[in-house]
Design a protein around this motif. Structure first.
Motif, PDB file in Angstrom:
ATOM      1  N   ILE A  59      37.844  32.727  34.517  1.00  0.00           N
ATOM      2  CA  ILE A  59      38.363  33.323  35.752  1.00  0.00           C
ATOM      3  C   ILE A  59      38.478  32.305  36.896  1.00  0.00           C
ATOM      4  O   ILE A  59      39.493  32.285  37.595  1.00  0.00           O
ATOM      5  CB  ILE A  59      37.516  34.556  36.153  1.00  0.00           C
ATOM      6  CG1 ILE A  59      37.727  35.663  35.105  1.00  0.00           C
ATOM      7  CG2 ILE A  59      37.913  35.071  37.524  1.00  0.00           C
ATOM      8  CD1 ILE A  59      36.856  36.892  35.311  1.00  0.00           C
ATOM      9  N   PRO A  60      37.489  31.431  37.120  1.00  0.00           N
ATOM     10  CA  PRO A  60      37.659  30.455  38.223  1.00  0.00           C
ATOM     11  C   PRO A  60      38.922  29.612  38.073  1.00  0.00           C
ATOM     12  O   PRO A  60      39.652  29.386  39.052  1.00  0.00           O
ATOM     13  CB  PRO A  60      36.391  29.592  38.129  1.00  0.00           C
ATOM     14  CG  PRO A  60      35.371  30.502  37.518  1.00  0.00           C
ATOM     15  CD  PRO A  60      36.134  31.326  36.525  1.00  0.00           C
ATOM     16  N   ILE A  63      42.028  31.614  38.950  1.00  0.00           N
ATOM     17  CA  ILE A  63      42.197  31.811  40.396  1.00  0.00           C
ATOM     18  C   ILE A  63      42.820  30.570  41.038  1.00  0.00           C
ATOM     19  O   ILE A  63      43.743  30.671  41.840  1.00  0.00           O
ATOM     20  CB  ILE A  63      40.831  32.139  41.055  1.00  0.00           C
ATOM     21  CG1 ILE A  63      40.348  33.524  40.599  1.00  0.00           C
ATOM     22  CG2 ILE A  63      40.935  32.083  42.578  1.00  0.00           C
ATOM     23  CD1 ILE A  63      38.902  33.826  40.972  1.00  0.00           C
ATOM     24  N   GLU A 101      36.653  43.799  43.504  1.00  0.00           N
ATOM     25  CA  GLU A 101      38.012  43.267  43.565  1.00  0.00           C
ATOM     26  C   GLU A 101      38.411  42.399  42.383  1.00  0.00           C
ATOM     27  O   GLU A 101      39.601  42.271  42.072  1.00  0.00           O
ATOM     28  CB  GLU A 101      38.148  42.399  44.827  1.00  0.00           C
ATOM     29  CG  GLU A 101      37.140  41.242  44.812  1.00  0.00           C
ATOM     30  CD  GLU A 101      37.377  40.162  45.864  1.00  0.00           C
ATOM     31  OE1 GLU A 101      38.206  40.356  46.745  1.00  0.00           O
ATOM     32  OE2 GLU A 101      36.723  39.114  45.756  1.00  0.00           O
ATOM     33  N   ILE A 102      37.453  41.779  41.709  1.00  0.00           N
ATOM     34  CA  ILE A 102      37.817  40.639  40.862  1.00  0.00           C
ATOM     35  C   ILE A 102      38.674  41.036  39.659  1.00  0.00           C
ATOM     36  O   ILE A 102      39.636  40.355  39.315  1.00  0.00           O
ATOM     37  CB  ILE A 102      36.562  39.820  40.451  1.00  0.00           C
ATOM     38  CG1 ILE A 102      36.965  38.508  39.784  1.00  0.00           C
ATOM     39  CG2 ILE A 102      35.633  40.615  39.554  1.00  0.00           C
ATOM     40  CD1 ILE A 102      37.664  37.552  40.706  1.00  0.00           C
ATOM     41  N   ASN A 105      42.118  41.599  40.761  1.00  0.00           N
ATOM     42  CA  ASN A 105      42.777  40.348  41.129  1.00  0.00           C
ATOM     43  C   ASN A 105      43.258  39.558  39.912  1.00  0.00           C
ATOM     44  O   ASN A 105      44.308  38.915  39.948  1.00  0.00           O
ATOM     45  CB  ASN A 105      41.841  39.478  41.978  1.00  0.00           C
ATOM     46  CG  ASN A 105      41.658  40.040  43.375  1.00  0.00           C
ATOM     47  OD1 ASN A 105      42.331  41.007  43.741  1.00  0.00           O
ATOM     48  ND2 ASN A 105      40.755  39.471  44.153  1.00  0.00           N
TER      49      ASN A 105
ATOM     50  N   GLY B 143      32.484  37.007  48.579  1.00  0.00           N
ATOM     51  CA  GLY B 143      33.640  37.654  47.951  1.00  0.00           C
ATOM     52  C   GLY B 143      33.863  37.011  46.595  1.00  0.00           C
ATOM     53  O   GLY B 143      33.788  35.778  46.477  1.00  0.00           O
ATOM     54  N   ALA B 144      34.140  37.818  45.595  1.00  0.00           N
ATOM     55  CA  ALA B 144      34.219  37.298  44.226  1.00  0.00           C
ATOM     56  C   ALA B 144      35.292  36.231  44.079  1.00  0.00           C
ATOM     57  O   ALA B 144      35.040  35.147  43.539  1.00  0.00           O
ATOM     58  CB  ALA B 144      34.469  38.448  43.247  1.00  0.00           C
ATOM     59  N   THR B 145      36.479  36.524  44.569  1.00  0.00           N
ATOM     60  CA  THR B 145      37.578  35.566  44.368  1.00  0.00           C
ATOM     61  C   THR B 145      37.289  34.245  45.082  1.00  0.00           C
ATOM     62  O   THR B 145      37.466  33.168  44.504  1.00  0.00           O
ATOM     63  CB  THR B 145      38.902  36.177  44.868  1.00  0.00           C
ATOM     64  OG1 THR B 145      39.096  37.433  44.210  1.00  0.00           O
ATOM     65  CG2 THR B 145      40.078  35.275  44.581  1.00  0.00           C
ATOM     66  N   HIS B 146      36.801  34.343  46.309  1.00  0.00           N
ATOM     67  CA  HIS B 146      36.521  33.120  47.065  1.00  0.00           C
ATOM     68  C   HIS B 146      35.391  32.312  46.422  1.00  0.00           C
ATOM     69  O   HIS B 146      35.480  31.077  46.318  1.00  0.00           O
ATOM     70  CB  HIS B 146      36.150  33.483  48.507  1.00  0.00           C
ATOM     71  CG  HIS B 146      35.876  32.293  49.374  1.00  0.00           C
ATOM     72  ND1 HIS B 146      36.839  31.337  49.630  1.00  0.00           N
ATOM     73  CD2 HIS B 146      34.762  31.885  50.027  1.00  0.00           C
ATOM     74  CE1 HIS B 146      36.323  30.403  50.404  1.00  0.00           C
ATOM     75  NE2 HIS B 146      35.062  30.704  50.654  1.00  0.00           N
ATOM     76  N   LEU B 148      34.323  32.360  43.244  1.00  0.00           N
ATOM     77  CA  LEU B 148      34.713  31.808  41.938  1.00  0.00           C
ATOM     78  C   LEU B 148      35.708  30.658  42.112  1.00  0.00           C
ATOM     79  O   LEU B 148      35.653  29.667  41.390  1.00  0.00           O
ATOM     80  CB  LEU B 148      35.290  32.904  41.045  1.00  0.00           C
ATOM     81  CG  LEU B 148      34.287  33.998  40.638  1.00  0.00           C
ATOM     82  CD1 LEU B 148      34.991  35.126  39.896  1.00  0.00           C
ATOM     83  CD2 LEU B 148      33.164  33.433  39.771  1.00  0.00           C
TER      84      LEU B 148
END
Lengths: 210, 302
Positions: A59-60, A63, A101-102, A105, B143-146, B148
């Motif tokens: 996932i990282p 993104i 959210e993940i 997303n 925050g998960a996205t930030h 990760l």
């Protein structure tokens, strides 16, 4: 073409700082915006998706690949007329009361990579907002996410509301998230369920007969 | 006595059902009426002990505690756990501006410690508490996205935020143990987003820093498909592992060391939430039968 291959490579290798320079090079070589998008930017995220599917990327990485792609899209939009997400419209969001959210997303990244026009309503989305947006934008698919047993119940109401609507070509409703299952999708009469983002893309393709 | 010895101290098979929000309905209280009042916590614990008798005792789970204290905006429904609505920590400067809360001064933490003491003194069963793990707390704060994304783009931010969350949790965990917690479980649901290499780097050492400071029974819970992470979860200095209902315990048990208790994993939604009493009995019996050959199994929900 080397310029397009460079763009693909930059997205896959997450070299966000280099994407604008690579796009400038492609523009200077008079490659059309459409081809820059299709065979450069979009191909790059599709290549990254393959690595995610084969578990070389997680996932990282996805993104940051998506960050690189989005920076590129924003840049070429300033340079010329470019159309992205030309496929059917999807409305996605996390149901009311739920802030996770993940998963949503990642679904968004992979759907956009498949050229769907994704409208992301975010987290804690009320039923009325799903309906209003889906109708206004003539969405083909509405994707609902929930990670909590206490919020998944909203999915049932949303599915019911869509099924009771008197509109031409109502959207198909799909669900996902940690606490839901195929059984639950069947129970609430959703059109589909997927366990993860990769499966969600395949599910949408099947539902749309692609 | 170790956790393993405790669950084998009688031949009947022990049980740990964390029945989450069901207790609220039974005592007709909201989450914050429970969180902020140790007497209400005791009332809830007693009621849960009557309705869903267990071999452990526990207060109402306070998984959002650290986030709330550290400034996240919280969504607070009357019938469910609070959850995080905002993720205020975006930069290294934000991390450096944070302070580790003192569990003996912060009102929420202090009240929880009073709760642990009160329930432990009044109900003669090992006190079980579940707290958020350092990786998951970091994900919630940023925050998960930030967060990760930052693993790749801003490793120093990740390092400093994780170091901070470890300090917060370690300080509270030590206080909770001293207040009477007998079994402390760390929940790391966000860690399921990681590959094995990053789990080893970001989760294992962080969790071990906390576990090494306390001497009660220690466990870890991660939701979702943890097949790939399991070998590294075992590297944590723990007594027990609890996994999601989607995991096949017949396969999982084969790789769990004999000295680690495997806890779970009856389906809390499809089975307990929607199943008939006869179906619940049938599945529980099947699970216990499957696990009969192992003395390191503790029946619980997934």
């Amino acid at each position: 073409m080397q310029a397009l291959e460079d763009i693909v490579k930059i997205i896959v290798e997450m070299r966000e700082d280099e994407i604008e320079r690579a796009l400038d090079k492609a523009i200077r070589e008079r490659i059309s915006m459409e081809n820059i998008y299709k065979y450069g930017l979009n191909k790059g995220i599709l290549e990254a998706t393959k690595l995610y599917e084969s578990k070389e990327y997680y996932i990282p990485e996805m993104i940051v690949c998506a960050d690189t792609l989005n920076k590129g899209i924003e840049y070429i939009k300033k340079k010329g007329n470019i159309k992205t997400g030309q496929g059917p419209t999807l409305v996605i969001g996390v149901v009311e009361g739920d802030m996770h959210e993940i998963g949503k997303n990642i679904v968004k990244i992979l759907m956009e990579a498949s050229d769907y026009n994704v409208i992301d309503l975010g987290v804690n989305v009320k039923m009325e907002d799903f309906i209003k947006t889906a109708v206004e934008k003539k969405a083909k698919i509405v994707g609902l996410s929930s990670m909590m047993t206490t919020t998944m119940i909203h999915m049932k109401d949303i599915v019911k509301a869509f099924k009771n609507m008197d509109i031409d070509n109502p959207p198909k409703i799909i669900i996902g998230g940690g606490c839901v299952s195929q059984n639950y999708a069947d129970e609430i009469l959703a059109d589909g369920y997927s366990e993860n983002a990769i499966e969600a893309v395949k599910l949408v393709q099947n539902l749309l007969g692609e | 006595m170790t956790l393993l010895e405790y669950i084998n101290s009688e031949p009947r098979g022990f049980f740990l059902p964390d029945m989450a929000t069901n207790g609220l309905e039974l005592v007709d209280l909201t989450p914050y009426e429970v969180y902020l009042n140790p007497e209400n916590q005791l009332k809830l614990a007693r009621t849960m002990n009557e309705f869903f008798e267990s071999d452990f005792i526990y207060g109402f789970c306070d998984g959002g505690l650290f986030c709330e204290i550290l400034g996240c905006e919280m969504y607070k429904p009357d019938d469910d756990f609070p959850s995080v609505m905002s993720h205020p920590v975006k930069t290294i400067e934000d991390v450096r501006a944070l302070n580790v809360p003192n569990p003996y001064e912060d009102i929420r933490m202090k009240t929880n410690l009073e709760t642990i003491e009160l329930i432990s003194k009044n109900i003669d069963k090992p006190y079980y508490t579940s707290i958020q793990g350092p990786f998951t707390l970091a994900v919630q704060l940023a925050g998960a996205t930030h967060f990760l994304r930052s693993i790749i783009k801003e490793p120093q931010f990740v390092k400093e935020l994780l170091d901070f969350t470890v300090q917060v949790i370690e300080t509270y965990a030590v206080a909770a143990w001293k207040a009477g917690t007998k079994y402390l479980s760390i929940a790391e649901p966000a860690a399921v987003t990681l590959d094995l290499h990053r789990f080893d780097k970001l989760v294992v050492p962080s969790v071990n820093r906390i576990f090494d400071q306390i001497s009660c029974w220690k466990g870890m819970h991660i939701c979702g498909d943890t097949t790939e992470l399991l070998p590294s979860m075992i590297k944590c200095h723990l007594d027990a592992i609890s996994l999601d209902q989607m995991m096949d315990y017949n396969k999982v048990m084969k790789i769990i060391p004999e000295n680690i208790v495997l806890i779970g994993n009856l389906d809390p939604i499809e089975l307990v939430g929607k199943g008939s009493p006869s179906k619940i009995i049938e599945e529980t019996r099947r699970m216990k039968s499957d696990m009969r050959a192992y003395n390191n199994y503790l029946c619980a929900l997934g």
